[in-house]
Design a protein around this motif. Structure first.
Motif, mmCIF file in Angstrom:
data_model
loop_
_atom_site.group_PDB
_atom_site.id
_atom_site.type_symbol
_atom_site.label_atom_id
_atom_site.label_comp_id
_atom_site.label_asym_id
_atom_site.label_seq_id
_atom_site.Cartn_x
_atom_site.Cartn_y
_atom_site.Cartn_z
ATOM 1 N N THR A 7 -32.078 71.211 100.069
ATOM 2 C CA THR A 7 -33.142 71.127 101.074
ATOM 3 C C THR A 7 -34.412 71.809 100.553
ATOM 4 O O THR A 7 -34.365 72.928 100.061
ATOM 5 C CB THR A 7 -32.688 71.833 102.369
ATOM 6 N N ILE A 8 -35.556 71.093 100.668
ATOM 7 C CA ILE A 8 -36.838 71.621 100.186
ATOM 8 C C ILE A 8 -37.806 71.742 101.358
ATOM 9 O O ILE A 8 -37.988 70.804 102.134
ATOM 10 C CB ILE A 8 -37.461 70.679 99.130
ATOM 11 N N HIS A 9 -38.475 72.906 101.478
ATOM 12 C CA HIS A 9 -39.435 73.149 102.547
ATOM 13 C C HIS A 9 -40.716 72.343 102.286
ATOM 14 O O HIS A 9 -41.129 72.188 101.123
ATOM 15 C CB HIS A 9 -39.752 74.642 102.606
ATOM 16 N N PRO A 10 -41.413 71.853 103.350
ATOM 17 C CA PRO A 10 -42.658 71.092 103.153
ATOM 18 C C PRO A 10 -43.716 71.850 102.355
ATOM 19 O O PRO A 10 -44.471 71.238 101.585
ATOM 20 C CB PRO A 10 -43.141 70.844 104.594
ATOM 21 N N VAL A 11 -43.795 73.177 102.524
ATOM 22 C CA VAL A 11 -44.778 73.965 101.759
ATOM 23 C C VAL A 11 -44.491 73.814 100.262
ATOM 24 O O VAL A 11 -45.402 73.644 99.440
ATOM 25 C CB VAL A 11 -44.711 75.457 102.166
ATOM 26 N N ASP A 12 -43.215 73.860 99.901
ATOM 27 C CA ASP A 12 -42.842 73.724 98.493
ATOM 28 C C ASP A 12 -43.202 72.332 97.974
ATOM 29 O O ASP A 12 -43.674 72.176 96.848
ATOM 30 C CB ASP A 12 -41.347 73.989 98.312
ATOM 31 N N LEU A 13 -42.970 71.330 98.821
ATOM 32 C CA LEU A 13 -43.316 69.956 98.415
ATOM 33 C C LEU A 13 -44.821 69.798 98.215
ATOM 34 O O LEU A 13 -45.266 69.111 97.295
ATOM 35 C CB LEU A 13 -42.828 68.954 99.470
ATOM 36 N N ALA A 14 -45.604 70.457 99.087
ATOM 37 C CA ALA A 14 -47.066 70.385 98.970
ATOM 38 C C ALA A 14 -47.523 71.003 97.645
ATOM 39 O O ALA A 14 -48.438 70.479 96.985
ATOM 40 C CB ALA A 14 -47.721 71.103 100.147
ATOM 41 N N ILE A 15 -46.884 72.097 97.247
ATOM 42 C CA ILE A 15 -47.242 72.741 95.965
ATOM 43 C C ILE A 15 -46.965 71.787 94.807
ATOM 44 O O ILE A 15 -47.784 71.618 93.890
ATOM 45 C CB ILE A 15 -46.447 74.055 95.789
ATOM 46 N N VAL A 16 -45.826 71.121 94.863
ATOM 47 C CA VAL A 16 -45.463 70.175 93.802
ATOM 48 C C VAL A 16 -46.465 69.015 93.762
ATOM 49 O O VAL A 16 -46.921 68.601 92.684
ATOM 50 C CB VAL A 16 -44.025 69.637 94.029
ATOM 51 N N ALA A 17 -46.855 68.500 94.951
ATOM 52 C CA ALA A 17 -47.800 67.378 95.010
ATOM 53 C C ALA A 17 -49.161 67.793 94.441
ATOM 54 O O ALA A 17 -49.799 67.021 93.703
ATOM 55 C CB ALA A 17 -47.954 66.902 96.451
ATOM 56 N N ALA A 18 -49.615 69.016 94.753
ATOM 57 C CA ALA A 18 -50.902 69.495 94.234
ATOM 58 C C ALA A 18 -50.864 69.558 92.715
ATOM 59 O O ALA A 18 -51.835 69.182 92.033
ATOM 60 C CB ALA A 18 -51.208 70.874 94.817
ATOM 61 N N TYR A 19 -49.770 70.011 92.193
ATOM 62 C CA TYR A 19 -49.619 70.100 90.736
ATOM 63 C C TYR A 19 -49.745 68.707 90.095
ATOM 64 O O TYR A 19 -50.468 68.511 89.116
ATOM 65 C CB TYR A 19 -48.264 70.733 90.398
ATOM 66 N N LEU A 20 -49.048 67.735 90.671
ATOM 67 C CA LEU A 20 -49.068 66.378 90.105
ATOM 68 C C LEU A 20 -50.477 65.785 90.136
ATOM 69 O O LEU A 20 -50.934 65.178 89.159
ATOM 70 C CB LEU A 20 -48.102 65.471 90.880
ATOM 71 N N VAL A 188 -47.869 77.880 81.423
ATOM 72 C CA VAL A 188 -47.816 79.109 82.226
ATOM 73 C C VAL A 188 -46.917 78.916 83.448
ATOM 74 O O VAL A 188 -46.178 79.832 83.849
ATOM 75 C CB VAL A 188 -49.248 79.590 82.598
ATOM 76 N N ILE A 189 -46.920 77.703 84.018
ATOM 77 C CA ILE A 189 -46.052 77.465 85.185
ATOM 78 C C ILE A 189 -44.574 77.536 84.787
ATOM 79 O O ILE A 189 -43.767 78.175 85.456
ATOM 80 C CB ILE A 189 -46.365 76.093 85.837
ATOM 81 N N MET A 190 -44.237 76.884 83.649
ATOM 82 C CA MET A 190 -42.811 76.853 83.273
ATOM 83 C C MET A 190 -42.298 78.233 82.877
ATOM 84 O O MET A 190 -41.158 78.589 83.179
ATOM 85 C CB MET A 190 -42.538 75.799 82.180
ATOM 86 N N CYS A 191 -43.139 79.034 82.224
ATOM 87 C CA CYS A 191 -42.694 80.376 81.809
ATOM 88 C C CYS A 191 -42.594 81.325 83.004
ATOM 89 O O CYS A 191 -41.570 81.991 83.204
ATOM 90 C CB CYS A 191 -43.662 80.952 80.774
ATOM 91 N N VAL A 192 -43.665 81.383 83.795
ATOM 92 C CA VAL A 192 -43.698 82.366 84.881
ATOM 93 C C VAL A 192 -42.643 82.027 85.950
ATOM 94 O O VAL A 192 -41.992 82.925 86.499
ATOM 95 C CB VAL A 192 -45.116 82.432 85.501
ATOM 96 N N SER A 193 -42.452 80.747 86.219
ATOM 97 C CA SER A 193 -41.462 80.381 87.239
ATOM 98 C C SER A 193 -40.059 80.820 86.820
ATOM 99 O O SER A 193 -39.252 81.264 87.640
ATOM 100 C CB SER A 193 -41.499 78.879 87.515
ATOM 101 N N LEU A 194 -39.773 80.735 85.509
ATOM 102 C CA LEU A 194 -38.459 81.162 85.032
ATOM 103 C C LEU A 194 -38.331 82.685 85.073
ATOM 104 O O LEU A 194 -37.269 83.228 85.405
ATOM 105 C CB LEU A 194 -38.254 80.644 83.601
ATOM 106 N N ALA A 195 -39.445 83.373 84.732
ATOM 107 C CA ALA A 195 -39.433 84.843 84.790
ATOM 108 C C ALA A 195 -39.193 85.331 86.210
ATOM 109 O O ALA A 195 -38.544 86.362 86.429
ATOM 110 C CB ALA A 195 -40.769 85.394 84.272
ATOM 111 N N ILE A 314 -39.635 80.709 100.264
ATOM 112 C CA ILE A 314 -40.534 79.551 100.393
ATOM 113 C C ILE A 314 -41.829 79.842 99.635
ATOM 114 O O ILE A 314 -42.362 80.951 99.686
ATOM 115 C CB ILE A 314 -40.848 79.275 101.881
ATOM 116 N N GLY A 315 -42.355 78.862 98.962
ATOM 117 C CA GLY A 315 -43.551 79.058 98.136
ATOM 118 C C GLY A 315 -43.145 79.263 96.686
ATOM 119 O O GLY A 315 -43.528 78.488 95.821
ATOM 120 N N LEU A 316 -42.334 80.294 96.435
ATOM 121 C CA LEU A 316 -41.849 80.512 95.074
ATOM 122 C C LEU A 316 -40.911 79.389 94.653
ATOM 123 O O LEU A 316 -40.865 78.987 93.494
ATOM 124 C CB LEU A 316 -41.121 81.861 94.972
ATOM 125 N N SER A 317 -40.178 78.874 95.639
ATOM 126 C CA SER A 317 -39.273 77.766 95.358
ATOM 127 C C SER A 317 -40.083 76.538 94.902
ATOM 128 O O SER A 317 -39.713 75.848 93.943
ATOM 129 C CB SER A 317 -38.452 77.442 96.609
#
Lengths: 487, 46
Positions: A7-20, A188-195, A314-317
């Motif tokens: 299950t993914i929160h809408p806020v998380d989906l919005a972050i992904v859409a902004a990135y794309l 930076v996104i791939m490194c920091v998210s893993l950290a 939420i958000g970090l996810s």
């Protein structure tokens, strides 16, 4: 049947859409500023150390590293970092110090280009075939398909097609400049998210003690529990680094050889850290599978993506999911560009259109990017495991290119076109014959999830292909040198 | 502190603050290149 979607929160989906959307915007921005093929394919040879670091790290490590290595660590433990991973560090340092300077002096655009200079067209075509097959970003597409299946419950082909289409959209517009600029953000996104994810997951599983208790002491053995030859065969795939098309393209695109060396040294530190993080999360996932927190039948390549979002707020996810997408797309765009370059610059141009201009090359490469993306969506859906596909592709590349490329760069004196032809086609043919034989006469080996054929009482695993193909390539080179005329 | 913990802390430092430092340096270089390489002006001194 796969477990149910996460299950993914809408806020998380919005972050992904902004990135794309941001990635597509970069492609559009750069497309209007491209002046020629050198801009489009090697970014005008102007890349500095920090840009090279972000581009190397984000492009070379895709979802095969993120999902594949974490999946392997969930089953095999720390051997993934120590024995499978560190030979790559050694090979990367060797590549930086041995290859960079010499390649810069030759002034070529790609590996097949180098082969053409030293051996002529047949070897160039063999090199282009091997480079093209290897560069098709099949593994990243497979990872994207698995990711969208886990997150949205969509069929694999939908995720594979959508992910490939998004990457194509910006790299076909902006070429290597768009690839490089998006790489900086993706890095930076791939490194920091893993950290961020690592401590959350390790805490949830009870740290190293919790992992050791669930997985047993063999998971902490740096040499692992697999047969030594199998382990050596996997470590030997690190030889592919020495003929990695992505590295050759970036070496050519760098401002100078010193920048390449420094970028590689920064890169090995970041890659080693990235490997440690994926290993830690993977082992935590393995421990959760062993204790019933995750279903025991969770597909290994999906352990990380099923595990991490559940332990982040939420958000970090959403940031983490963006990191997964960044990991995939930075690899897909870079390798699509190389594969398309192989088709157009290394095969079509010398064979069919020697007088083609910059505009024709750029237009042809854009078309080839779309065709290559379609090809790897189809191929990706046929492999069951990321690690299986990686071994196949790394072996084809190494067996075909290592001997003729190193001979071209380092051997003094006589080099004949026949030596290049026999060594490249000898290696390519030996790998193809080996995999075909294992496919026809081998049987499944469930413990290591591979195929095995027994010859004279000796078990031959599919991973041993390089042990046969590399000597075949060497023999071809020696025979061609002895029999051929000077080119 | 075990070797595992030391490696884990180093990993977090490298992938977190370390990657951000590289990114900031990268943005600086990208901005300079955007002013030169992608605007049709002469490239910076090699």
């Amino acid at each position: 049947m796969s477990p149910s979607p996460v299950t993914i929160h809408p806020v998380d989906l919005a972050i992904v859409a902004a990135y794309l959307l941001a990635m597509i915007g970069v492609g559009w921005f750069v497309a209007r500023r491209i002046r020629g093929f050198a801009d489009f394919f090697v970014a005008g040879r102007a890349l500095t150390v920090p840009i090279l670091v972000t581009s190397l790290v984000s492009s070379y490590y895709g979802l095969d590293a993120l999902f594949g290595d974490s999946g392997d660590a969930s089953r095999e433990g720390v051997v993934v970092w120590f024995t499978y991973g560190r030979p790559y560090t050694l090979a990367l340092v060797l590549a930086a110090f041995l290859i960079a300077g010499r390649l810069r002096r030759v002034q070529v655009v790609s590996i097949p280009d180098l082969l053409a200079v030293h051996y002529g067209r047949p070897t160039q075509v063999a090199g282009a075939i091997a480079s093209f097959l290897y560069s098709l970003p099949v593994l990243a597409i497979m990872g994207l398909a698995a990711m969208t299946e886990v997150l949205f419950g969509t069929p694999l082909w939908v995720g594979a097609t959508a992910g490939a289409a998004l990457s194509v959209a910006y790299v076909a517009m902006g070429g290597f400049w768009a690839d490089t600029l998006t790489d900086t953000v993706q890095f930076v996104i791939m490194c920091v998210s893993l950290a961020i994810a690592l401590p959350f997951v390790l805490q949830a599983v009870g740290g190293l003690d919790g992992i050791a208790q669930a997985l047993g002491p063999e998971a902490l053995d740096p040499l692992g529990a697999a047969p030594p030859l199998y382990t050596i065969a996997y470590a030997a795939t690190a030889l592919s680094v020495l003929v990695e098309p992505l590295f050759y393209q970036r070496i050519v695109a760098a401002r100078d050889a010193a920048a390449v060396r420094r970028a590689f040294l920064w890169g090995v530190v970041l890659w080693a850290a990235y490997d440690w993080a994926t290993m830690g999360i993977g082992m935590a996932g393995g421990a959760m599978m062993a204790t019933g927190v995750l279903p025991a039948d969770t597909p290994r390549d999906q352990v990380l993506i099923r595990l991490v979002p559940g332990y982040l707020p939420i958000g970090l996810s959403g940031f983490f999911l963006g990191g997964c997408l960044a990991t995939a797309m930075s690899t897909i765009d870079s390798y699509l560009l190389i594969a398309a370059g192989n088709l157009v610059y290394d095969v079509y141009r010398p064979v069919a259109a020697p007088a083609i201009g910059d505009k024709g090359l750029i237009r042809g490469t854009r078309v080839a990017i779309v065709l290559s993306a379609a090809a790897c969506v189809v191929i990706g859906l046929y492999f069951e495991r990321i690690k299986e596909a990686w071994n196949f592709m790394a072996t084809i590349l190494t067996a075909t290119l290592l001997v003729p490329v190193f001979a071209a760069l380092f051997l003094p004196g006589r080099r004949t076109p026949l030596a290049g032809t026999l060594s490249s086609f000898g290696g390519l043919g030996a790998v193809s014959a080996f995999f075909l034989a294992l496919h026809l006469w081998g049987v499944p080996e469930p413990e290591l999830e591979t195929r095995v054929a027994t010859v004279g009482g000796v078990p031959i695993l599919r991973e041993y292909a390089l042990f046969f193909a590399l000597p075949a390539s060497l023999l071809g080179y020696a025979a061609g040198t002895a029999a051929g005329r000077r080119g | 502190m075990s070797a595992w913990d030391v490696m884990t802390v180093l990993t977090i430092l490298i992938l977190g603050p370390g990657a951000v430092v590289v990114f900031v340096a990268c943005v600086r270089d990208v901005r300079r290149l955007l002013r030169t390489e992608l605007r049709g002006q002469d490239p910076p001194e090699r």
